[in-house]
Scaffold this motif. Sequence first.
Motif, short mmCIF file in Angstrom:
data_model
loop_
_atom_site.label_atom_id
_atom_site.label_comp_id
_atom_site.label_asym_id
_atom_site.label_seq_id
_atom_site.Cartn_x
_atom_site.Cartn_y
_atom_site.Cartn_z
N ASP A 1 0.58 -1.60 3.85
CA ASP A 1 -0.83 -1.40 3.77
C ASP A 1 -0.88 0.05 3.45
OD1 ASP A 1 -1.05 -4.14 4.04
OD2 ASP A 1 -1.13 -4.14 6.33
N VAL A 2 -1.98 0.25 2.91
CA VAL A 2 -2.30 1.55 2.54
C VAL A 2 -3.94 1.77 3.07
CG1 VAL A 2 -2.72 3.36 0.74
CG2 VAL A 2 -0.73 1.92 0.70
N SER A 3 -4.20 2.79 3.61
CA SER A 3 -5.53 3.12 4.31
C SER A 3 -5.79 4.43 4.53
CB SER A 3 -5.77 2.24 5.51
OG SER A 3 -4.95 2.74 6.56
N ARG A 4 -7.03 4.77 4.99
CA ARG A 4 -7.39 6.21 5.03
C ARG A 4 -7.94 6.04 6.51
NH1 ARG A 4 -7.56 9.89 1.02
NH2 ARG A 4 -7.22 9.11 -1.18
N ASP A 5 -7.73 7.28 7.11
CA ASP A 5 -8.29 7.67 8.27
C ASP A 5 -9.62 8.29 8.41
OD1 ASP A 5 -7.62 10.19 7.84
OD2 ASP A 5 -5.86 10.15 9.41
N SER A 6 -10.27 8.56 9.50
CA SER A 6 -11.55 9.52 9.49
C SER A 6 -11.32 10.78 8.82
CB SER A 6 -11.93 9.51 10.87
OG SER A 6 -11.14 10.15 11.67
N GLN A 7 -10.16 11.57 8.94
CA GLN A 7 -10.00 12.75 8.61
C GLN A 7 -9.72 12.76 6.90
OE1 GLN A 7 -7.08 14.49 10.90
NE2 GLN A 7 -8.33 14.46 12.75
N GLY A 8 -9.61 11.51 6.47
CA GLY A 8 -9.26 11.49 4.90
C GLY A 8 -7.67 11.47 4.49
N SER B 1 0.42 4.72 5.14
CA SER B 1 1.28 3.55 4.68
C SER B 1 1.82 3.02 5.98
CB SER B 1 2.44 3.92 3.94
OG SER B 1 1.57 4.52 2.69
N ALA B 2 1.22 1.60 6.06
CA ALA B 2 1.70 0.85 7.10
C ALA B 2 2.39 -0.51 6.89
CB ALA B 2 0.55 0.44 7.76
N ALA B 3 3.52 -0.67 7.58
CA ALA B 3 4.26 -2.03 7.47
C ALA B 3 4.46 -2.84 8.69
CB ALA B 3 5.77 -1.40 6.94
N TYR C 1 4.14 -0.46 12.13
CA TYR C 1 4.81 0.81 11.80
C TYR C 1 3.88 1.57 10.75
CZ TYR C 1 7.71 4.95 11.76
OH TYR C 1 8.40 6.37 11.58
N ALA C 2 3.23 2.69 11.23
CA ALA C 2 2.44 3.44 10.22
C ALA C 2 2.64 4.86 10.18
CB ALA C 2 0.83 3.35 10.50
N MET C 3 2.63 5.45 8.90
CA MET C 3 3.10 7.01 8.85
C MET C 3 2.20 7.50 7.81
SD MET C 3 6.78 8.67 8.24
CE MET C 3 7.19 8.11 9.73
N PRO C 4 1.77 8.83 8.11
CA PRO C 4 0.88 9.53 6.94
C PRO C 4 1.77 9.40 5.58
CG PRO C 4 0.68 10.52 8.99
CD PRO C 4 1.82 9.63 9.33
N ASP C 5 1.49 9.52 4.54
CA ASP C 5 2.15 9.63 3.36
C ASP C 5 2.76 11.23 3.09
OD1 ASP C 5 1.42 6.95 2.72
OD2 ASP C 5 -0.15 7.45 1.20
#
Length: 366
Positions: free
Chosen positions: A35-42, A46-48, A61-65
Amino acid sequence: QDLNRRMLDRRARLTLIDPQVVSGMAQTNARDSLDVSRDSQGRTWSAATQVLVPKHLAVRYAMPDEVLYSSTFFHMATDIALPLIALLFAGAATWFAMEYWAIRPIERLRRIAKHYGAGLVPEDHVGDAFEPQELLELHEEMVAMAARVDLRDRHLIQIAKQKDALVRELHHRVKNNIQVVLSLLSLQARQLETPEQRAPLEQIQARVTALALVQRLIVESDDPAHASTIDVQLLLADLCAQIRRSYPIQTQRIKIECDCVPLPVATDLAVPISMFVVEALTNAIIHAFPGDATGQVHVSLRVDTQKLVCLQVCDTGVGWAETTSKLGTGHSLLTAFGRQLGSKLTLSPYNGGGSCVGVSFLLTSP
């Protein structure tokens, strides 16, 4: 326990979740979902999600691109940089090998060839130890060859000096022999009583003097061994002066003028030119001014743009109509000398009463 043994990035997020809470989580059937999403800071994340215990436990497990793909950029940069670095090292190694194995030895051989071409013996110095053996042997052979050629050149120079000395000695002997002939003719002429009896010997003496003059100019040359040319201006000036000394009484009333341009001619042409001028001058002095007649004799030599040489001896005397000299020995000799020059003898009047004898011939390269 497995997760605890792994060094996770501090910016990553690991979450244990209940698949029943999340809609559709139980239908993943242990397959990865990204899954690809954006947080409040823009920032983009990417999360699996992976099901650990069906219907009971899953891990997300999620990590900034920017962190997730940083290693990818590093690998790409490495894949590009390493070949370039390897290429630079290979080029440096190739340059080093070419510089010390080929360029420097060839440059030294070029300097040796330059010294050799200038007639100098190159310095015999040992090359670098890591140079190819073939180039070192070629260098030694070129130095040895230059030394042999230098030795041969010195030998040839010595032979040339000996030859030059022999040629000088030969010219001096010829000159001395001509002087002996002139002395004998002069001694014989003094024993004759009348000028008519001395005239034939004096003419012969003038002709031999012309040969002696040519020989003297050769001897006085800077390099008699290679004296292939004579300046005709000096030759004719000396001939006119010699005629004045040979006929002192006649030249008191007959003026001899010489007007010639500087012109180098081959020695085989200098002899017939000098003999022609001497014969024409003596004929003019003896036959063109009978009695106490006065006048002048003019010797001229000109060259046109086509290298055609015009040689004339003109006088202001009685002319051909009053004398039969053109039918005598003098005319025959003048014709013969003109033929040696490759020309026909020309007879013409001069200043309305005198006469001119001349020849025209092409100037050939010495």
